[in-house]
Scaffold this motif. Structure first.
Motif: not given
Length: 102
Positions: A86-89, A54-60
């Motif tokens: 892609t990240i969720l998959f 989740p931190a990677a998604v928020v930072v992106y």
């Protein structure tokens, strides 16, 4: 076997007893250390997946909005949707095959 031979065997056994105790203590320390490291790795892996993803998604998303503010709306939505999908998959696959055991 005579009493003299038996006494020699007992004496040798008494000499080896501290060595055996030291070996046992060393082995037990190593086993305990390995078990602690295994448990630490298991929790680190679990926390890495639970908080890292989740931190990677928020930072992106934050970086996308901060560094590309003049981007057209359709392109911004596409730039968010494709990597997030892609990240969720990949996260779904990682969670499906997740095992805390190492």
């Amino acid at each position: 076997m005579t009493d003299k031979d038996l006494d020699l065997l007992f004496a040798e056994s008494a000499k080896r007893q501290p060595d055996v105790a030291q070996i046992n203590a060393t082995v037990m320390r190593t086993v305990r250390r390995d078990l602690r490291l295994k448990k630490l790795r298991k929790w680190a892996k679990l926390l890495g997946i639970c908080f890292g993803l989740p931190a990677a998604v928020v930072v992106y998303i934050y970086a996308l909005f901060v560094f590309m503010p003049e981007m057209p709306e359709q392109l911004r939505i596409l730039s968010i949707a494709l990597p997030i999908a892609t990240i969720l998959f990949l996260a779904a696959q990682k969670i499906r095959y997740f095992s805390p055991e190492m």
